[in-house]
Every structure is written in C-alpha cells, then in structure tokens.
Design a protein around this motif. Structure first.
Motif, PDB file in Angstrom:
ATOM      1  N   ARG A  74      44.058  47.853  44.016  1.00  0.00           N
ATOM      2  CA  ARG A  74      43.108  48.041  42.908  1.00  0.00           C
ATOM      3  C   ARG A  74      43.330  47.038  41.776  1.00  0.00           C
ATOM      4  NH1 ARG A  74      44.711  52.752  44.791  1.00  0.00           N
ATOM      5  NH2 ARG A  74      46.229  53.148  43.182  1.00  0.00           N
ATOM      6  N   ILE A  75      42.984  45.796  42.036  1.00  0.00           N
ATOM      7  CA  ILE A  75      43.165  44.752  41.033  1.00  0.00           C
ATOM      8  C   ILE A  75      41.829  44.410  40.372  1.00  0.00           C
ATOM      9  CG2 ILE A  75      45.212  43.764  42.112  1.00  0.00           C
ATOM     10  CD1 ILE A  75      43.410  41.653  43.396  1.00  0.00           C
ATOM     11  N   SER A  76      41.905  43.752  39.242  1.00  0.00           N
ATOM     12  CA  SER A  76      40.697  43.331  38.535  1.00  0.00           C
ATOM     13  C   SER A  76      40.164  42.044  39.166  1.00  0.00           C
ATOM     14  CB  SER A  76      41.002  43.082  37.058  1.00  0.00           C
ATOM     15  OG  SER A  76      41.847  41.950  36.920  1.00  0.00           O
ATOM     16  N   ILE A  77      38.948  41.703  38.831  1.00  0.00           N
ATOM     17  CA  ILE A  77      38.349  40.455  39.316  1.00  0.00           C
ATOM     18  C   ILE A  77      39.156  39.261  38.819  1.00  0.00           C
ATOM     19  CG2 ILE A  77      36.301  38.972  39.137  1.00  0.00           C
ATOM     20  CD1 ILE A  77      34.617  41.544  39.088  1.00  0.00           C
ATOM     21  N   ILE A  78      39.633  39.344  37.584  1.00  0.00           N
ATOM     22  CA  ILE A  78      40.428  38.245  37.013  1.00  0.00           C
ATOM     23  C   ILE A  78      41.731  38.082  37.784  1.00  0.00           C
ATOM     24  CG2 ILE A  78      41.696  37.509  34.953  1.00  0.00           C
ATOM     25  CD1 ILE A  78      39.433  38.903  33.315  1.00  0.00           C
ATOM     26  N   LYS A  79      42.410  39.200  38.083  1.00  0.00           N
ATOM     27  CA  LYS A  79      43.657  39.140  38.849  1.00  0.00           C
ATOM     28  C   LYS A  79      43.397  38.625  40.261  1.00  0.00           C
ATOM     29  CE  LYS A  79      48.036  40.167  39.712  1.00  0.00           C
ATOM     30  NZ  LYS A  79      49.168  39.617  39.006  1.00  0.00           N
ATOM     31  N   GLN A  80      42.312  39.046  40.868  1.00  0.00           N
ATOM     32  CA  GLN A  80      41.976  38.579  42.207  1.00  0.00           C
ATOM     33  C   GLN A  80      41.763  37.065  42.197  1.00  0.00           C
ATOM     34  OE1 GLN A  80      38.129  39.648  43.842  1.00  0.00           O
ATOM     35  NE2 GLN A  80      38.940  39.605  45.940  1.00  0.00           N
ATOM     36  N   GLN A  81      41.032  36.576  41.219  1.00  0.00           N
ATOM     37  CA  GLN A  81      40.782  35.134  41.140  1.00  0.00           C
ATOM     38  C   GLN A  81      42.077  34.368  40.889  1.00  0.00           C
ATOM     39  OE1 GLN A  81      37.739  33.799  41.951  1.00  0.00           O
ATOM     40  NE2 GLN A  81      39.020  31.998  42.073  1.00  0.00           N
ATOM     41  N   GLN A  82      42.972  34.938  40.069  1.00  0.00           N
ATOM     42  CA  GLN A  82      44.272  34.306  39.825  1.00  0.00           C
ATOM     43  C   GLN A  82      45.068  34.202  41.128  1.00  0.00           C
ATOM     44  OE1 GLN A  82      46.982  36.706  37.546  1.00  0.00           O
ATOM     45  NE2 GLN A  82      48.603  35.182  37.621  1.00  0.00           N
ATOM     46  N   LEU A  83      45.108  35.287  41.910  1.00  0.00           N
ATOM     47  CA  LEU A  83      45.837  35.282  43.176  1.00  0.00           C
ATOM     48  C   LEU A  83      45.235  34.283  44.163  1.00  0.00           C
ATOM     49  CD1 LEU A  83      46.433  39.117  43.603  1.00  0.00           C
ATOM     50  CD2 LEU A  83      48.126  37.390  42.958  1.00  0.00           C
ATOM     51  N   ILE A  84      43.911  34.215  44.223  1.00  0.00           N
ATOM     52  CA  ILE A  84      43.244  33.258  45.111  1.00  0.00           C
ATOM     53  C   ILE A  84      43.585  31.825  44.684  1.00  0.00           C
ATOM     54  CG2 ILE A  84      40.988  32.333  45.826  1.00  0.00           C
ATOM     55  CD1 ILE A  84      39.962  35.269  45.670  1.00  0.00           C
ATOM     56  N   ILE A 123      50.641  31.660  56.741  1.00  0.00           N
ATOM     57  CA  ILE A 123      50.276  32.533  55.628  1.00  0.00           C
ATOM     58  C   ILE A 123      48.963  33.200  55.997  1.00  0.00           C
ATOM     59  CG2 ILE A 123      49.553  32.639  53.219  1.00  0.00           C
ATOM     60  CD1 ILE A 123      51.409  30.241  52.694  1.00  0.00           C
ATOM     61  N   ILE A 124      48.940  34.526  55.921  1.00  0.00           N
ATOM     62  CA  ILE A 124      47.720  35.296  56.174  1.00  0.00           C
ATOM     63  C   ILE A 124      47.395  36.013  54.868  1.00  0.00           C
ATOM     64  CG2 ILE A 124      46.658  37.150  57.514  1.00  0.00           C
ATOM     65  CD1 ILE A 124      49.634  35.341  58.931  1.00  0.00           C
ATOM     66  N   PHE A 125      46.272  35.657  54.265  1.00  0.00           N
ATOM     67  CA  PHE A 125      45.881  36.153  52.943  1.00  0.00           C
ATOM     68  C   PHE A 125      44.539  36.852  53.062  1.00  0.00           C
ATOM     69  CE2 PHE A 125      43.566  35.437  48.939  1.00  0.00           C
ATOM     70  CZ  PHE A 125      44.485  35.857  47.987  1.00  0.00           C
ATOM     71  N   ASN A 126      44.475  38.124  52.655  1.00  0.00           N
ATOM     72  CA  ASN A 126      43.231  38.901  52.638  1.00  0.00           C
ATOM     73  C   ASN A 126      43.081  39.482  51.242  1.00  0.00           C
ATOM     74  OD1 ASN A 126      42.246  38.935  55.451  1.00  0.00           O
ATOM     75  ND2 ASN A 126      44.264  39.801  55.819  1.00  0.00           N
ATOM     76  N   SER A 127      41.917  39.272  50.623  1.00  0.00           N
ATOM     77  CA  SER A 127      41.754  39.748  49.259  1.00  0.00           C
ATOM     78  C   SER A 127      40.412  40.420  49.033  1.00  0.00           C
ATOM     79  CB  SER A 127      41.904  38.586  48.270  1.00  0.00           C
ATOM     80  OG  SER A 127      41.799  39.045  46.945  1.00  0.00           O
ATOM     81  N   THR A 128      40.480  41.658  48.572  1.00  0.00           N
ATOM     82  CA  THR A 128      39.342  42.397  48.039  1.00  0.00           C
ATOM     83  C   THR A 128      39.836  43.028  46.739  1.00  0.00           C
ATOM     84  OG1 THR A 128      39.879  44.496  49.094  1.00  0.00           O
ATOM     85  CG2 THR A 128      38.497  42.960  50.362  1.00  0.00           C
ATOM     86  N   LEU A 129      38.932  43.629  45.983  1.00  0.00           N
ATOM     87  CA  LEU A 129      39.366  44.298  44.757  1.00  0.00           C
ATOM     88  C   LEU A 129      40.194  45.547  45.071  1.00  0.00           C
ATOM     89  CD1 LEU A 129      36.208  43.931  42.497  1.00  0.00           C
ATOM     90  CD2 LEU A 129      38.340  42.637  42.386  1.00  0.00           C
ATOM     91  N   ALA A 130      39.915  46.179  46.190  1.00  0.00           N
ATOM     92  CA  ALA A 130      40.659  47.383  46.568  1.00  0.00           C
ATOM     93  C   ALA A 130      42.083  47.045  46.999  1.00  0.00           C
ATOM     94  CB  ALA A 130      39.943  48.129  47.683  1.00  0.00           C
ATOM     95  N   LYS A 131      42.238  45.931  47.745  1.00  0.00           N
ATOM     96  CA  LYS A 131      43.567  45.566  48.239  1.00  0.00           C
ATOM     97  C   LYS A 131      43.619  44.071  48.541  1.00  0.00           C
ATOM     98  CE  LYS A 131      47.055  46.777  51.657  1.00  0.00           C
ATOM     99  NZ  LYS A 131      47.413  47.648  52.763  1.00  0.00           N
ATOM    100  N   THR A 132      44.677  43.449  48.057  1.00  0.00           N
ATOM    101  CA  THR A 132      44.962  42.061  48.404  1.00  0.00           C
ATOM    102  C   THR A 132      46.320  42.050  49.076  1.00  0.00           C
ATOM    103  OG1 THR A 132      43.650  41.140  46.605  1.00  0.00           O
ATOM    104  CG2 THR A 132      45.396  39.742  47.489  1.00  0.00           C
ATOM    105  N   SER A 133      46.415  41.407  50.230  1.00  0.00           N
ATOM    106  CA  SER A 133      47.691  41.326  50.936  1.00  0.00           C
ATOM    107  C   SER A 133      47.946  39.892  51.375  1.00  0.00           C
ATOM    108  CB  SER A 133      47.699  42.262  52.149  1.00  0.00           C
ATOM    109  OG  SER A 133      46.705  41.877  53.069  1.00  0.00           O
TER     110      SER A 133
END
Length: 181
Positions: A74-84, A123-133
């Motif tokens: 449950r991350i924010s859009i800003i946090k998701q974009q930072q991780l990406i 590296i396997i990266f999956n990102s949604t707002l509900a879960k990023t792994s």
C-alpha cells in the motif's frame, strides 16, 4: 577554438563520471527499513532450507549464491514512482531487460546480467499501488527458466511461503528459523 573544444570535452567527461549508478545492494539497504517494507535476505547456511519450501524452483536454488527480496505494501503514487526510478538506475548499470512493461497501473521488469548464454544476476520487479516487490538472484541460471518463473508469478508465491515459514524459534527470541509445518 582548441581551448573551447578542450573545455567542452573536460566538462563532458566530468558530468559523465558523476553520472549516478546504483547497485541492488544499495537499493536494498536504503529501503529495508522503510515503513511498510518487508525485506528478506537468505544467508548461505539457510539456502538449503529453501529447496524444501518451493519444489517448483528447487533446481533454481541449487545455483543461487545470493537471494534477496523486498516488498512494499500500500504505497503512494509518489513512492511507487520513486521505487521505479531507483530500479531504473539499478538496471541501467549493465543489466539487460528481458521484459519491461510500463502500464499506468502496473510496472514489471525482468532484467539480467549475462556471462555468455548464462544469467549471473537477475532482478524481478513488480509494482502496483497495492504491492511492489523486488527479487534479486545471483548465481548461474538458465534465462528461459527465469522467464517462466517470473511469468507464472512463482517469485511472488515463493515470497509468501518464505514469510509464512519464517519464524522466531521459541527457545530464544532472537534466533530466526523456518517453521517445519
């Protein structure tokens, strides 16, 4: 004129040498203490235990020298974009994308380093707002096997099994172990 060209060349070299590169280890260390993050790193002595948790990837873990994963719930859009953006910096560091899908609601990256026809890091990266792994593997792997496992969400299944089976042993509250049940 020669001074201008020489100065321009020097500035170009300066900026290219300052270009930011990021390793997966620095990404992992930066985010493992984030609120809402679950980080898992498998020490060498515990690798043999992994083969019993997921028979689907038993053969894969015979070749693993390093395995880490980190999830964010449950991350924010800003946090998701930072991780990406940070993952892009990591994969720009001599990785080759096997798969990259950038959708408005989901980003998926499977990126590898190769030695000939063998994958040495993945590296396997999956990102949604509900879960990023993010999963990191180092060893010697068949690229087709990695692709099949990532497409079938086997890495997500593995992370769920690891989290469920990881426990603190009752004898000492500081010694981690795996629940045999």
């Amino acid at each position: 004129m020669k001074k201008v060209i020489l100065f321009s060349f020097a500035i170009t070299i300066l900026f290219s040498s300052c270009r930011s590169t990021k390793s997966f280890q620095s990404f992992f260390n930066t985010h493992k203490k984030d609120i809402g993050a679950t980080a898992f790193q498998v020490p060498n002595f515990m690798r043999s235990l992994l083969t019993n948790i997921s028979p689907e990837i038993n053969s894969l873990f015979g070749n693993v020298k390093d395995f880490k994963f980190i999830t964010f719930n449950r991350i924010s859009i800003i946090k998701q974009q930072q991780l990406i953006n940070e993952m892009n910096l990591v994969t720009d560091n001599n990785f080759t994308d096997m798969l990259r899908s950038n959708q408005p609601d989901k980003t998926k990256i499977v990126s590898v380093k190769e030695d000939g026809d063998v994958v040495t890091q993945a590296i396997i990266f999956n990102s949604t707002l509900a879960k990023t792994s993010v999963f990191y593997l180092k060893g010697r792997f068949d690229p087709n096997q990695l692709k099949q496992l990532s497409e079938g969400n086997q890495f997500e299944n593995l992370s769920n099994k690891l989290i469920q089976n990881y426990q603190i042993t009752p004898k000492t509250s500081k010694t981690p172990g795996f629940n045999p049940n």
